[in-house]
Design an enzyme around this catalytic site. Structure first.
Site, PDB file in Angstrom:
ATOM      1  N   SER A  31      -8.734   3.992  -5.448  1.00  0.00           N
ATOM      2  CA  SER A  31      -7.607   3.043  -5.962  1.00  0.00           C
ATOM      3  C   SER A  31      -7.093   2.156  -4.587  1.00  0.00           C
ATOM      4  CB  SER A  31      -6.649   3.672  -6.810  1.00  0.00           C
ATOM      5  OG  SER A  31      -6.249   4.831  -6.079  1.00  0.00           O
ATOM      6  N   ASN A  50     -13.506   9.780  -1.532  1.00  0.00           N
ATOM      7  CA  ASN A  50     -13.924   8.635  -2.590  1.00  0.00           C
ATOM      8  C   ASN A  50     -13.754   7.367  -1.879  1.00  0.00           C
ATOM      9  OD1 ASN A  50     -14.593  10.106  -4.822  1.00  0.00           O
ATOM     10  ND2 ASN A  50     -12.771   9.823  -5.920  1.00  0.00           N
ATOM     11  N   CYS A 107       0.838  -1.088  -0.049  1.00  0.00           N
ATOM     12  CA  CYS A 107       0.107  -0.024   0.011  1.00  0.00           C
ATOM     13  C   CYS A 107       1.008   1.340   0.000  1.00  0.00           C
ATOM     14  CB  CYS A 107      -0.807  -0.115   1.218  1.00  0.00           C
ATOM     15  SG  CYS A 107      -1.703   1.619   1.612  1.00  0.00           S
ATOM     16  N   HIS A 151      -8.359   7.577   3.659  1.00  0.00           N
ATOM     17  CA  HIS A 151      -7.895   8.726   3.066  1.00  0.00           C
ATOM     18  C   HIS A 151      -8.799   9.654   2.346  1.00  0.00           C
ATOM     19  CE1 HIS A 151      -7.663   6.635  -0.903  1.00  0.00           C
ATOM     20  NE2 HIS A 151      -7.291   7.881  -1.186  1.00  0.00           N
ATOM     21  N   CYS A 178       0.390   3.184   3.358  1.00  0.00           N
ATOM     22  CA  CYS A 178       0.949   2.719   4.828  1.00  0.00           C
ATOM     23  C   CYS A 178       2.272   3.402   5.335  1.00  0.00           C
ATOM     24  CB  CYS A 178       1.004   1.236   4.616  1.00  0.00           C
ATOM     25  SG  CYS A 178      -0.578   0.300   5.118  1.00  0.00           S
ATOM     26  N   GLN A 231      -8.782  13.560  -0.260  1.00  0.00           N
ATOM     27  CA  GLN A 231      -7.937  14.348  -1.131  1.00  0.00           C
ATOM     28  C   GLN A 231      -8.496  15.817  -0.661  1.00  0.00           C
ATOM     29  OE1 GLN A 231      -7.217  13.067  -4.864  1.00  0.00           O
ATOM     30  NE2 GLN A 231      -8.634  11.415  -4.770  1.00  0.00           N
ATOM     31  N   HIS A 282      -4.275   0.235   8.114  1.00  0.00           N
ATOM     32  CA  HIS A 282      -4.682   0.202   6.628  1.00  0.00           C
ATOM     33  C   HIS A 282      -6.246  -0.184   6.828  1.00  0.00           C
ATOM     34  CE1 HIS A 282      -4.249  -0.913   2.407  1.00  0.00           C
ATOM     35  NE2 HIS A 282      -5.048  -2.117   2.549  1.00  0.00           N
ATOM     36  N   HIS A 319      -6.988   2.116   1.880  1.00  0.00           N
ATOM     37  CA  HIS A 319      -6.361   2.763   3.040  1.00  0.00           C
ATOM     38  C   HIS A 319      -7.322   4.031   3.280  1.00  0.00           C
ATOM     39  CE1 HIS A 319      -2.863   3.193   5.699  1.00  0.00           C
ATOM     40  NE2 HIS A 319      -3.447   4.382   5.992  1.00  0.00           N
TER      41      HIS A 319
HETATM   42 ZN   LIG Z   1      -2.303   1.170   3.637  1.00  0.00          ZN
END
Ligand SMILES: [Zn+2]
Ligand SMILES: [Zn+2]
Ligand SMILES: [Zn+2]
Length: 350
Positions: free
Chosen positions: A163, A155, A52, A168, A55, A170, A115, A166
């Protein structure tokens, strides 16, 4: 025709923020479905994935290496959609071929070193840490003289094109206002000029009075399915107090914000017992140094799932050529979300 009779037959509903219409067809809800069925997404099961790029300690595609971060982590996107160099000049041929250079910055914010976590499975203090970074990034990027708007969005889920599982989001900072923001700004400005009050304060009052589309609330925030929702389980999250942006929220309101985010995401996951995919983002006042008393801070959640973990809604046909359309009414969707538990399905109840 009585209101409730109207709402049982095909009708269209007006979105006062975008000034667009959505077609609602409540009589079609029993229609058989023979469309595509997706494989239900598996929750990420490992706390650390060596492959990843988000990570801690891992190398990213651009060559940089993530630090061994223990809480949140922000970095400039290695493949940004926008560049921070001053933008190229305008292009205009006969008012038909029109283009403008666009200056911007794109960042990525990891919510957690883990993750396998999501906002629904994070502790309230961990969500509060994420909230604090949103506020700080909004301030920092918004204070750049050329940045007019800071768009924070997430997203979630492969079906939304995310994609990487994990957790997250933007953060894009632009020199211009996007289509949606421009439309909402115009509507809120004109409403406040005509009525002498805030569009979303007045809307929230009405929703609280009617009490048909409220999903959940705490003392500072309300989650509701908007009257004009397009996506089956679309919701809006609104601050109770009239604030233009998240950096106007008090410390106690930021705690409430973390609380309501966790509760909403848990209800979403519980709806079909699956990590619920969505695109979400915050709308708040532009950072162009104007007053913007018309702006009311809010978030939109646009989840694609329709009737199970495997059946998404597609925006095709009439929806691409005409207007969006829905069968499940916003009132029925709110009812389903109200019935969903606020204890996550993967957690033990005791
Ligand atoms: Zn990750
Ligand atoms: Zn307001
Ligand atoms: Zn909005």
């Amino acid at each position: 025709m009585k209101d409730n009779e109207l709402l049982e037959k095909p009708h269209r509903r007006f979105n006062p923020l975008t000034r667009e219409w959505v077609l609602v067809s409540p009589q079609r809800i029993q229609r058989p479905w023979q469309g595509r069925v997706e494989k239900p997404p598996e929750p990420a099961s490992v706390a650390y994935d060596p492959e990843c790029y988000l990570c801690p300690g891992n190398a990213r595609a651009g060559g940089a290496r993530n630090p061994d971060y223990e809480s949140t982590f922000v970095f400039d996107n290695d493949f940004p959609a926008l560049l921070s160099e001053p933008a190229a000049a305008e292009f205009n041929d006969s008012e038909l071929l029109v283009a403008q250079g666009e200056q911007g910055l794109c960042r990525v914010l990891c919510f957690s070193p883990r993750h396998d976590l999501t906002l629904a499975s994070m502790a309230e203090q961990e969500i509060r840490n994420v909230v604090d970074v949103w506020v700080q990034q909004y301030r920092e990027l918004g204070s750049l003289p050329w940045v007019k708007y800071v768009q924070i969005f997430e997203n979630r889920g492969a079906i939304m094109g995310a994609s990487n599982p994990h957790p997250h989001c933007q953060i894009w900072a632009n020199a211009s206002l996007s289509n949606q923001v421009e439309a909402e700004q115009r509507s809120q400005f004109e409403y406040s000029r005509q009525h002498g009050s805030c569009l979303l304060c007045d809307y929230l009052d009405l929703e609280l009075k009617q009490n048909q589309r409220i999903v959940c609330r705490n003392k500072d925030f309300v989650v509701l399915v908007p009257f004009w929702a397009i996506w089956p389980f679309e919701v809006m999250l609104l601050s109770v107090r009239h604030v233009g942006a998240m950096d106007d929220l008090t410390s106690s309101e930021l705690d409430s914000f973390a609380d309501i985010l966790r509760r909403l995401c848990t209800r979403y996951d519980n709806l079909f017992q699956v990590p619920f995919p969505y695109t979400m983002g915050f709308h708040q006042q532009p950072t162009d140094d104007l007053a913007h008393g018309e702006w009311h801070f809010h978030a939109h959640y646009y989840p694609p799932l329709l009737r199970s973990a495997t059946v998404p809604k597609f925006m095709v046909g009439y929806e691409m050529l005409g207007s969006p359309q829905r069968d499940l009414t916003p009132e029925a969707a709110a009812d389903r979300l109200r019935q969903a538990s606020e204890i996550h399905y993967t957690k033990r109840t005791s």
